[in-house]
Every structure is written in structure tokens, then in C-alpha cells.
Design a protein around this motif. Structure first.
Motif, PDB file in Angstrom:
ATOM      1  N   THR A   1       0.827  -1.204   0.000  1.00 23.26           N
ATOM      2  CA  THR A   1       0.000   0.000   0.000  1.00 23.26           C
ATOM      3  C   THR A   1       0.860   1.251   0.000  1.00 23.26           C
ATOM      4  OG1 THR A   1      -1.839  -1.117   1.117  1.00 23.26           O
ATOM      5  CG2 THR A   1      -1.752   1.279   1.295  1.00 23.26           C
ATOM      6  N   ASP A   2       1.898   1.258   0.827  1.00 20.50           N
ATOM      7  CA  ASP A   2       2.797   2.412   0.887  1.00 20.50           C
ATOM      8  C   ASP A   2       3.543   2.605  -0.427  1.00 20.50           C
ATOM      9  OD1 ASP A   2       1.979   2.830   3.468  1.00 20.50           O
ATOM     10  OD2 ASP A   2       3.732   1.882   4.389  1.00 20.50           O
ATOM     11  N   ALA A   3       3.958   1.503  -1.050  1.00 19.15           N
ATOM     12  CA  ALA A   3       4.740   1.594  -2.277  1.00 19.15           C
ATOM     13  C   ALA A   3       3.910   2.111  -3.447  1.00 19.15           C
ATOM     14  CB  ALA A   3       5.342   0.242  -2.618  1.00 19.15           C
ATOM     15  N   LEU A   4       2.680   1.632  -3.570  1.00 15.49           N
ATOM     16  CA  LEU A   4       1.836   2.024  -4.690  1.00 15.49           C
ATOM     17  C   LEU A   4       1.075   3.322  -4.449  1.00 15.49           C
ATOM     18  CD1 LEU A   4       0.244  -1.312  -5.968  1.00 15.49           C
ATOM     19  CD2 LEU A   4       1.946   0.109  -7.109  1.00 15.49           C
ATOM     20  N   GLY A   5       0.894   3.686  -3.186  1.00 14.37           N
ATOM     21  CA  GLY A   5       0.040   4.821  -2.900  1.00 14.37           C
ATOM     22  C   GLY A   5      -1.421   4.492  -3.104  1.00 14.37           C
ATOM     23  N   ARG A   6      -1.745   3.213  -3.138  1.00 20.02           N
ATOM     24  CA  ARG A   6      -3.116   2.701  -3.293  1.00 20.02           C
ATOM     25  C   ARG A   6      -3.357   1.665  -2.211  1.00 20.02           C
ATOM     26  NH1 ARG A   6      -4.855   2.638  -8.748  1.00 20.02           N
ATOM     27  NH2 ARG A   6      -4.031   4.470  -9.814  1.00 20.02           N
ATOM     28  N   GLN A   7      -4.591   1.506  -1.807  1.00 20.27           N
ATOM     29  CA  GLN A   7      -4.917   0.469  -0.851  1.00 20.27           C
ATOM     30  C   GLN A   7      -4.788  -0.896  -1.505  1.00 20.27           C
ATOM     31  OE1 GLN A   7      -5.638   0.608   2.527  1.00 20.27           O
ATOM     32  NE2 GLN A   7      -5.413  -1.617   2.311  1.00 20.27           N
ATOM     33  N   VAL A   8      -3.929  -1.740  -0.957  1.00 20.80           N
ATOM     34  CA  VAL A   8      -3.755  -3.114  -1.431  1.00 20.80           C
ATOM     35  C   VAL A   8      -4.310  -4.054  -0.377  1.00 20.80           C
ATOM     36  CG1 VAL A   8      -2.105  -4.892  -2.102  1.00 20.80           C
ATOM     37  CG2 VAL A   8      -1.705  -2.502  -2.758  1.00 20.80           C
ATOM     38  N   THR A   9      -5.151  -4.974  -0.807  1.00 27.21           N
ATOM     39  CA  THR A   9      -5.769  -5.928   0.114  1.00 27.21           C
ATOM     40  C   THR A   9      -5.346  -7.336  -0.259  1.00 27.21           C
ATOM     41  OG1 THR A   9      -7.697  -4.481   0.389  1.00 27.21           O
ATOM     42  CG2 THR A   9      -7.941  -6.779   1.063  1.00 27.21           C
ATOM     43  N   LEU A  10      -4.806  -8.057   0.723  1.00 31.51           N
ATOM     44  CA  LEU A  10      -4.417  -9.450   0.539  1.00 31.51           C
ATOM     45  C   LEU A  10      -5.388 -10.312   1.321  1.00 31.51           C
ATOM     46  CD1 LEU A  10      -0.543  -9.075   1.021  1.00 31.51           C
ATOM     47  CD2 LEU A  10      -1.862  -8.946  -1.096  1.00 31.51           C
TER      48      LEU A  10
END
Length: 294
Positions: A57-66
């Protein structure tokens, strides 16, 4: 796929995507090598998933959900596997994820990591869906992913991609362009590459929306090479077979729908920007008269 925007100062700026690959490598090294087995077991799968989710999430600047487990293995190659995975859309583009995948897995060469070089090995993606969109104001939902970032805030890691045993299975891409009002859908895409450089490959996909009232099925098989510095791919003796179904008569009073099938051999030299087509065979028939080009 859309290409990154021009960069006026490539030595000092970079996009988020290489930074993401470097961060994945750092994450894998930290958890896979930096912690003993007992410590990794103490962290547990839930904590490991939370760490990976926040890092992405921090790397992309988008919320990533696993939604599933994250696994890291150390063999002669460093392995990272996760899924299902979803990446949120950009602000103002709705609640539907920009990307979702049932499973993502990759390996990373170990020795280059000592020089802060990420050299991805094999890559696999299963059941991946990507939704791209350009709004009427010209803004796209991938702008923030390709906009150059200040490298001074990074860790000094670089990415040296090497196509090796890529497996993309059942990939779907949808592109909606609010400026032109057109949509393009690619479904059932598959890509497999061999080892080494250059490498053998095969690919296939189905597409709708490339031309009005048409659908396309394409199969490719040949040999390719990647110039990582220039980001260019060369093709050698690549056999291309296509079938285009046209939902309008090709000639006045012609059959509807019509099917145009073709075969050709393609060679592309990226350094000279020369494309050569040979052994071309194309035919048009009514859809109820199946035939293949010789």
C-alpha cells in the motif's frame, strides 16, 4: 498497455513501479533471510500478511488488500507468493478495484540483492483482471503509478528485469475511454516464456472493440528478446494467426457475420525500428463456412 510518461531527468527520478519491485525484494529478504525460522513462526501468517499489505500500500500509494496467505521461501531463488490480491482504483474512479488477481507469485535472484539490484526471475499471475479508464477530462487511473517520483526519498534499489519462465493465465483487461466513448476488452489472455535471453514464447488472447463491430482471436508463437535499458522487445520468426469476426458485410450484400482468418510470420528489429511481415495468407468466409488458412 499504456506507456509511462516522458521523464526529463531519468537519473534523478523514477516511477513507483520499480520502487514497488525493490520493496517486494526488501520485504522478502527481511522476512525470508533476516529472521530465523522460529521468529517467522512467531510472527504468524496473519502478521506477515499485514506487513506485506501495508508495504505494498505504501509503495503504490493505493490500498492493497491481501485476502489470502503470503508465503516467502528461500531456495536458490527467493520466492514470494500471495493471493487473492486487489489494488484499489485511483480517487475519483469508483469503488471497483483497478486490479484483482487470484494468485501472484515471483522469484528473485539472490546474489544481485547484495548490490541492491532486484533481478526478478519467474513470474506467475492467475485469473488477473485489470481495469483501465480515461475520464472525459483526460485523467487516467494509472497516472499516479507512472508519474516520476523523487528518487532521493528511495532506498537506492534498482530493477533489472529478465524475462524468465513467465506464466500469465486467464488475464482480462478492460479499457474504457470516456473521451472517445469507446471500450476495449481483452479476455482469456495467456503468455508463457522460456528461459534465457533471447527466449521462446507463446501468447494468445481474444479482444473486442479494437474496430467497430468486430471481435478478434489471436495466437502467437516465436522467439523474442528484451532490451531492458530501452524497454524494447524484438521478435524473430514469430508466427501469428488471427481470426476476425466482422458483424457487418465486407461487401454490399455480403454474408453477416463474416470471418477473416490470416497467418503470417513477423520479425521486428527494435534498434532499427524495422517490422517485416512475410508468408502472409488471408481469407474471408462466412462464419458458417469454417476454414483455416494454409
Amino acid at each position: 498497455m499504456p506507456s509511462p510518461q516522458p521523464d526529463a531527468a531519468p537519473a534523478k527520478r523514477r516511477s513507483r513501479l520499480p520502487r514497488l519491485a525493490a520493496l517486494l525484494a526488501v520485504l522478502a529478504v527481511a522476512v525470508g533471510l533476516g529472521l530465523p525460522l522460529a521468529a517467522r513462526q512467531a510472527i504468524g501468517p496473519a502478521r506477515l500478511r499485514a506487513i506485506a499489505e501495508q508495504a505494498l500500500t505504501d509503495a503504490l500509494g493505493r490500498q492493497v488488500t491481501l485476502a489470502g496467505e503470503v508465503s516467502i521461501a528461500f531456495t536458490p531463488w527467493l520466492g514470494l507468493s500471495m493471493g487473492p490480491v486487489t489494488v484499489a482504483n485511483a480517487a475519483g474512479f469508483g469503488d471497483e478495484p483497478m486490479l484483482s488477481a487470484r494468485k501472484l507469485a515471483m522469484t528473485i535472484q539472490v546474489l544481485p540483492l547484495l548490490a541492491k539490484v532486484v533481478s526478478p526471475g519467474s513470474l506467475r499471475a492467475d485469473d488477473l483482471t485489470l481495469h483501465l479508464r480515461r475520464r472525459a477530462d483526460g485523467r487516467t487511473n494509472w497516472d499516479d503509478l507512472t508519474t516520476p517520483q523523487d528518487a532521493s526519498a528511495g532506498s537506492g534499489w534498482t530493477v533489472a528485469p529478465q524475462p524468465r519462465a513467465i506464466r500469465l493465465e486467464n488475464i482480462s483487461v478492460r479499457y474504457d475511454d470516456d473521451v472517445t466513448g469507446r471500450s476495449l476488452a481483452v479476455t482469456g489472455a495467456r503468455l508463457r516464456t522460456g528461459l534465457g535471453q533471447p527466449f521462446d514464447f507463446s501468447a494468445s488472447f481474444m479482444a473486442a472493440g479494437i474496430l467497430p463491430d468486430t471481435s478478434l482471436e489471436c495466437h502467437m508463437q516465436g522467439r523474442a528478446s528484451l532490451d531492458a535499458d530501452l524497454g524494447r522487445i524484438g521478435l524473430t520468426n514469430t508466427r501469428v494467426e488471427t481470426a476476425v469476426v466482422v458483424a457487418a458485410p465486407l461487401v454490399p450484400g455480403g454474408a453477416v457475420p463474416a470471418r477473416v482468418v490470416s497467418r503470417l510470420t513477423l520479425n521486428y528489429d527494435p534498434a532499427a525500428a524495422v517490422l517485416r511481415l512475410s508468408a502472409i495468407d488471408a481469407r474471408a468466409r462466412a462464419c458458417n463456412s469454417p476454414a483455416k488458412p494454409r
